[in-house]
Design a protein around this motif. Structure first.
Motif, PDB file in Angstrom:
ATOM      1  N   ALA A  89       2.926  -4.699   4.406  1.00 31.86           N
ATOM      2  CA  ALA A  89       3.018  -4.840   5.666  1.00 31.86           C
ATOM      3  C   ALA A  89       2.303  -4.326   6.805  1.00 31.86           C
ATOM      4  CB  ALA A  89       4.628  -4.705   6.240  1.00 31.86           C
ATOM      5  N   SER A  90       1.593  -3.219   6.203  1.00 32.57           N
ATOM      6  CA  SER A  90       1.181  -1.588   7.007  1.00 32.57           C
ATOM      7  C   SER A  90      -0.150  -1.181   5.461  1.00 32.57           C
ATOM      8  CB  SER A  90       1.181  -1.153   7.220  1.00 32.57           C
ATOM      9  OG  SER A  90       2.165   0.073   6.579  1.00 32.57           O
ATOM     10  N   SER A  91      -1.128  -0.363   5.824  1.00 31.10           N
ATOM     11  CA  SER A  91      -1.777   0.073   5.783  1.00 31.10           C
ATOM     12  C   SER A  91      -1.491   1.577   4.800  1.00 31.10           C
ATOM     13  CB  SER A  91      -3.079   0.253   6.472  1.00 31.10           C
ATOM     14  OG  SER A  91      -2.472   1.157   7.158  1.00 31.10           O
ATOM     15  N   VAL A  92       0.281   1.475   5.339  1.00 29.21           N
ATOM     16  CA  VAL A  92       0.453   2.856   4.987  1.00 29.21           C
ATOM     17  C   VAL A  92       1.004   2.426   3.140  1.00 29.21           C
ATOM     18  CG1 VAL A  92       2.802   4.597   5.385  1.00 29.21           C
ATOM     19  CG2 VAL A  92       1.150   3.994   6.572  1.00 29.21           C
ATOM     20  N   GLU A  93       1.710   1.090   3.780  1.00 28.55           N
ATOM     21  CA  GLU A  93       2.392   0.064   2.104  1.00 28.55           C
ATOM     22  C   GLU A  93       1.639   0.276   1.131  1.00 28.55           C
ATOM     23  OE1 GLU A  93       4.609  -3.628   1.027  1.00 28.55           O
ATOM     24  OE2 GLU A  93       4.700  -3.288   3.444  1.00 28.55           O
ATOM     25  N   LEU A  94       0.276  -1.281   1.587  1.00 32.42           N
ATOM     26  CA  LEU A  94      -0.859  -0.179   0.947  1.00 32.42           C
ATOM     27  C   LEU A  94      -1.477   0.923   0.187  1.00 32.42           C
ATOM     28  CD1 LEU A  94      -3.104  -2.143  -0.397  1.00 32.42           C
ATOM     29  CD2 LEU A  94      -4.640  -1.944   1.927  1.00 32.42           C
ATOM     30  N   ASN A  95      -1.025   1.788   0.805  1.00 32.34           N
ATOM     31  CA  ASN A  95      -1.800   3.030   0.515  1.00 32.34           C
ATOM     32  C   ASN A  95      -1.103   3.987  -0.549  1.00 32.34           C
ATOM     33  OD1 ASN A  95      -3.742   5.543   0.529  1.00 32.34           O
ATOM     34  ND2 ASN A  95      -2.512   6.827   1.115  1.00 32.34           N
ATOM     35  N   GLU A  96       0.662   3.568  -0.518  1.00 31.25           N
ATOM     36  CA  GLU A  96       2.045   4.076  -0.921  1.00 31.25           C
ATOM     37  C   GLU A  96       1.154   3.142  -3.018  1.00 31.25           C
ATOM     38  OE1 GLU A  96       4.863   3.006   0.710  1.00 31.25           O
ATOM     39  OE2 GLU A  96       4.943   4.818   2.279  1.00 31.25           O
ATOM     40  N   LYS A  97       1.354   1.772  -2.050  1.00 33.05           N
ATOM     41  CA  LYS A  97       0.616   1.249  -3.843  1.00 33.05           C
ATOM     42  C   LYS A  97      -0.727   1.617  -4.468  1.00 33.05           C
ATOM     43  CE  LYS A  97       2.960  -3.154  -1.948  1.00 33.05           C
ATOM     44  NZ  LYS A  97       2.849  -4.757  -1.768  1.00 33.05           N
ATOM     45  N   LEU A  98      -1.029   1.802  -3.652  1.00 29.41           N
ATOM     46  CA  LEU A  98      -2.297   2.475  -4.604  1.00 29.41           C
ATOM     47  C   LEU A  98      -2.246   3.838  -5.010  1.00 29.41           C
ATOM     48  CD1 LEU A  98      -5.133   1.713  -1.816  1.00 29.41           C
ATOM     49  CD2 LEU A  98      -4.688   0.213  -3.834  1.00 29.41           C
ATOM     50  N   GLU A  99      -1.659   4.618  -4.636  1.00 30.75           N
ATOM     51  CA  GLU A  99      -0.998   6.053  -5.078  1.00 30.75           C
ATOM     52  C   GLU A  99      -0.741   6.081  -6.138  1.00 30.75           C
ATOM     53  OE1 GLU A  99       1.024   8.026  -1.891  1.00 30.75           O
ATOM     54  OE2 GLU A  99      -0.933   9.384  -0.922  1.00 30.75           O
ATOM     55  N   LYS A 100       0.663   4.892  -6.450  1.00 32.92           N
ATOM     56  CA  LYS A 100       1.311   4.768  -7.303  1.00 32.92           C
ATOM     57  C   LYS A 100       0.076   4.564  -8.849  1.00 32.92           C
ATOM     58  CE  LYS A 100       5.288   3.470  -5.329  1.00 32.92           C
ATOM     59  NZ  LYS A 100       6.634   1.557  -5.371  1.00 32.92           N
ATOM     60  N   GLU A 101      -1.036   3.592  -8.561  1.00 31.20           N
ATOM     61  CA  GLU A 101      -1.992   4.347  -9.500  1.00 31.20           C
ATOM     62  C   GLU A 101      -2.978   4.295 -10.075  1.00 31.20           C
ATOM     63  OE1 GLU A 101      -2.457   0.818 -11.519  1.00 31.20           O
ATOM     64  OE2 GLU A 101       0.144   0.411 -10.298  1.00 31.20           O
ATOM     65  N   GLY A 102      -2.969   6.095  -8.797  1.00 30.87           N
ATOM     66  CA  GLY A 102      -4.015   6.779  -8.846  1.00 30.87           C
ATOM     67  C   GLY A 102      -4.759   7.178  -8.001  1.00 30.87           C
ATOM     68  N   THR A 103      -4.559   6.691  -6.853  1.00 30.12           N
ATOM     69  CA  THR A 103      -6.017   6.120  -5.927  1.00 30.12           C
ATOM     70  C   THR A 103      -5.225   6.137  -4.542  1.00 30.12           C
ATOM     71  OG1 THR A 103      -8.287   5.193  -5.308  1.00 30.12           O
ATOM     72  CG2 THR A 103      -5.982   4.058  -6.201  1.00 30.12           C
ATOM     73  N   SER A 104      -5.861   6.133  -3.464  1.00 29.48           N
ATOM     74  CA  SER A 104      -6.024   5.990  -2.425  1.00 29.48           C
ATOM     75  C   SER A 104      -7.067   4.688  -1.237  1.00 29.48           C
ATOM     76  CB  SER A 104      -5.352   7.529  -1.701  1.00 29.48           C
ATOM     77  OG  SER A 104      -7.003   7.909  -1.825  1.00 29.48           O
ATOM     78  N   LEU A 105      -7.013   4.679  -0.096  1.00 30.43           N
ATOM     79  CA  LEU A 105      -7.647   4.136   0.933  1.00 30.43           C
ATOM     80  C   LEU A 105      -8.238   4.910   1.155  1.00 30.43           C
ATOM     81  CD1 LEU A 105      -5.225   2.470   3.320  1.00 30.43           C
ATOM     82  CD2 LEU A 105      -6.251   1.126   2.084  1.00 30.43           C
ATOM     83  N   ALA A 106      -8.111   6.340   1.299  1.00 32.08           N
ATOM     84  CA  ALA A 106      -9.519   7.699   1.102  1.00 32.08           C
ATOM     85  C   ALA A 106     -10.816   7.403  -0.151  1.00 32.08           C
ATOM     86  CB  ALA A 106      -8.606   8.596   1.294  1.00 32.08           C
ATOM     87  N   MET A 107      -9.659   7.243  -1.223  1.00 38.52           N
ATOM     88  CA  MET A 107     -10.842   7.683  -2.276  1.00 38.52           C
ATOM     89  C   MET A 107     -11.722   6.084  -2.652  1.00 38.52           C
ATOM     90  SD  MET A 107      -8.488   8.721  -5.259  1.00 38.52           S
ATOM     91  CE  MET A 107      -9.559   9.273  -6.271  1.00 38.52           C
ATOM     92  N   LEU A 108     -11.234   5.057  -2.037  1.00 38.25           N
ATOM     93  CA  LEU A 108     -11.586   4.053  -2.158  1.00 38.25           C
ATOM     94  C   LEU A 108     -12.667   3.825  -0.670  1.00 38.25           C
ATOM     95  CD1 LEU A 108      -9.169   1.054  -2.950  1.00 38.25           C
ATOM     96  CD2 LEU A 108     -10.961   2.220  -4.509  1.00 38.25           C
ATOM     97  N   ARG A 109     -12.587   4.128   0.173  1.00 37.95           N
ATOM     98  CA  ARG A 109     -13.336   4.275   1.089  1.00 37.95           C
ATOM     99  C   ARG A 109     -14.922   5.398   0.895  1.00 37.95           C
ATOM    100  NH1 ARG A 109     -17.684   4.504   3.692  1.00 37.95           N
ATOM    101  NH2 ARG A 109     -17.622   4.695   6.015  1.00 37.95           N
ATOM    102  N   LYS A 110     -14.527   6.191  -0.296  1.00 39.78           N
ATOM    103  CA  LYS A 110     -15.714   7.361  -0.469  1.00 39.78           C
ATOM    104  C   LYS A 110     -16.604   6.278  -1.470  1.00 39.78           C
ATOM    105  CE  LYS A 110     -16.512  11.292  -2.471  1.00 39.78           C
ATOM    106  NZ  LYS A 110     -15.572  12.538  -3.885  1.00 39.78           N
ATOM    107  N   THR A 111     -15.705   5.829  -1.808  1.00 43.00           N
ATOM    108  CA  THR A 111     -16.335   4.809  -2.957  1.00 43.00           C
ATOM    109  C   THR A 111     -17.695   3.797  -2.596  1.00 43.00           C
ATOM    110  OG1 THR A 111     -14.995   5.576  -4.989  1.00 43.00           O
ATOM    111  CG2 THR A 111     -15.823   3.420  -5.248  1.00 43.00           C
ATOM    112  N   PHE A 112     -16.713   2.873  -2.039  1.00 43.82           N
ATOM    113  CA  PHE A 112     -17.354   1.956  -0.855  1.00 43.82           C
ATOM    114  C   PHE A 112     -18.578   2.178  -0.612  1.00 43.82           C
ATOM    115  CE2 PHE A 112     -17.437   0.124   2.652  1.00 43.82           C
ATOM    116  CZ  PHE A 112     -17.973  -1.075   3.039  1.00 43.82           C
TER     117      PHE A 112
END
Length: 444
Positions: free
Chosen positions: A219-242
């Motif tokens: 529903a939001s980037s916050v929810e997406l980030n929460e899902k990513l954090e459960k996998e050990g990553t985050s939007l910030a980390m993906l942005r850095k790699t990108f």
């Protein structure tokens, strides 16, 4: 770098002659570029958002990038599917390495990471410095954090530390290479240009996030980030790699363009030097009816079965039907069919001779070995041949360009390495220290 969604009112640099081509390409109006899914095909949510790329980038890079680019793909991200965990754990454990770290929870300088301390390496430890750009252990470990957490819970600490070492040895060189290339890209720009470029990359990442919200049903980037954090990553980390990956590839694309005149003489020379690649031996596709003595109580009983098979063939039944009914060979259920077989590859020379002398569609005589009867049929055959030069000119030209581009990319990376300052936690081991700098090669 912040992952805050930025305004789409990014300054237009696409026509600014003061901006290098590499940066101007990134600033093309939205109508002229389409940011789409990633190029690495990762699984699960992390697979959708890891190392995000854009269609325009890919189309631009594909014009100059060989099949085996110098910069390898970013590390595979995690999957929400637990069934993949065992495979990932196995891959992590396969490669040997030597390294140790710290578990203080603070960013640890390389000089502070002892090579003999058996403590686990903390995510915040600096495992390499490339021209003053730090690479943290988390940059290597994050894609595998779910699997590594499972190992940490199930393994003795000594084995877990070894798994960390293995992963660092395997993935650190490619991380160093991307850092080196992205640093070169940034240092080629003026500060104002670099800031504008960051804005463009932020906008590109934002557009991906918007599409990923739909793909991941968030529903939001916050929810997406929460899902990513459960996998050990985050939007910030993906942005850095990108950002790092795109800058690295963009630098390569602008520094390794190949301009070569490839005429008929060069094409012929390549063709003659690689003639073995275009030469093909005789091959045949065939069927077999095999009746083994031991499966029918001896030779005489096997002969009776074979006679019944021959009678069915004479009565008009197809070879495949008869093979399914009477044959006990390994391909009996497949109508006795064998795939393409090259001349001289069979140990039974009598069968080999029959297959390459009978006409297509022909059925052999009954052949008897020490333990079986066999009858074969030729389904199709291709004679030995060499593909003509005229049919290969476009392919050869493409191959020559690919090799030139690969060599050029290696030269670009080699030139950067000569003047680069690279420090890793493996520097106390001469063999591993060299291995950490042995990147930029795409083949033997």
């Amino acid at each position: 770098m912040s992952t805050k969604l930025v305004s789409r009112e990014t300054p237009d640099m696409s026509t600014d002659p003061k901006i290098p081509h590499a940066a101007r390409f990134l600033t093309r109006p939205a109508a002229r570029r389409k940011w789409s899914g990633t190029t690495w095909g990762m699984l699960g949510i992390t697979s959708l958002v890891a190392c995000l790329g854009c269609q325009s980038f890919k189309e631009h890079f594909n014009r100059v990038r060989p099949n085996n680019p110098v910069v390898g793909p970013a590390p595979p991200r995690l999957t929400l599917d637990d069934s993949q965990s065992d495979k990932a754990v196995s891959e992590i454990q396969q490669t040997a390495a030597l390294s140790d770290g710290s578990s203080t929870g603070e960013i640890v300088r390389i000089s502070q990471v002892s090579a003999i301390t058996p403590d686990p390496i903390d995510d915040s430890a600096v495992v390499a410095v490339v021209n003053s750009n730090q690479i943290l252990a988390s940059d290597i470990f994050a894609p595998y954090s779910k699997q590594m957490q499972m190992m940490k819970e199930k393994m003795p600490e000594e084995q877990y530390v070894q798994a960390q070492r293995e992963l660092l040895k395997r993935d650190l060189p490619s991380q160093i290479e991307r850092t080196l290339l992205s640093h070169a890209m940034r240092t080629s720009l003026k500060q104002e240009q670099a800031e504008k470029l960051d804005g463009v990359l932020d906008q590109a990442f934002e557009e991906h996030v918007l599409s990923l919200l739909e793909k991941t049903e968030s529903a939001s980037s916050v929810e997406l980030n929460e899902k990513l954090e459960k996998e050990g990553t985050s939007l910030a980390m993906l942005r850095k790699t990108f950002g790092k990956h795109q800058l690295a590839m963009q630098y390569l694309s602008t520094q390794s363009e190949v301009k070569a005149e490839i005429g008929r003489v060069e094409l012929l020379e390549y063709y003659n030097n690689h003639l073995a690649d275009y030469s093909f031996p005789s091959k045949v596709k065939w069927q077999e009816i095999r009746v083994s003595f031991n499966k029918h109580g001896g030779r005489n009983e096997a002969l009776k079965v074979l006679n019944e098979a021959v009678q069915d063939l004479q009565a008009g039944k197809t070879f495949g039907e008869v093979a399914k009914k009477y044959s006990d060979g390994p391909t009996a259920s497949l109508s006795g069919e064998w795939d393409w077989t090259t001349k001289g590859s069979l140990s039974d020379t009598e069968i080999d001779e029959q297959l390459f002398t009978m006409p297509v569609g022909g059925i052999s005589k009954i052949m008897e070995a020490s333990d079986r009867f066999r009858v074969v049929k030729v389904v199709a055959r291709e004679d030995a041949h060499i593909t003509p030069f005229e049919d290969l000119q476009l392919e050869i030209r493409k191959q020559i360009l690919t090799e030139l581009q690969k060599n050029k990319k290696q030269e670009v990376v080699a030139k950067l390495k000569k003047t680069a300052t690279i420090e890793t936690i493996f520097d106390n081991d001469p063999e591993l220290a060299e291995a950490m700098r042995d990147f930029g090669k795409t083949g033997p």
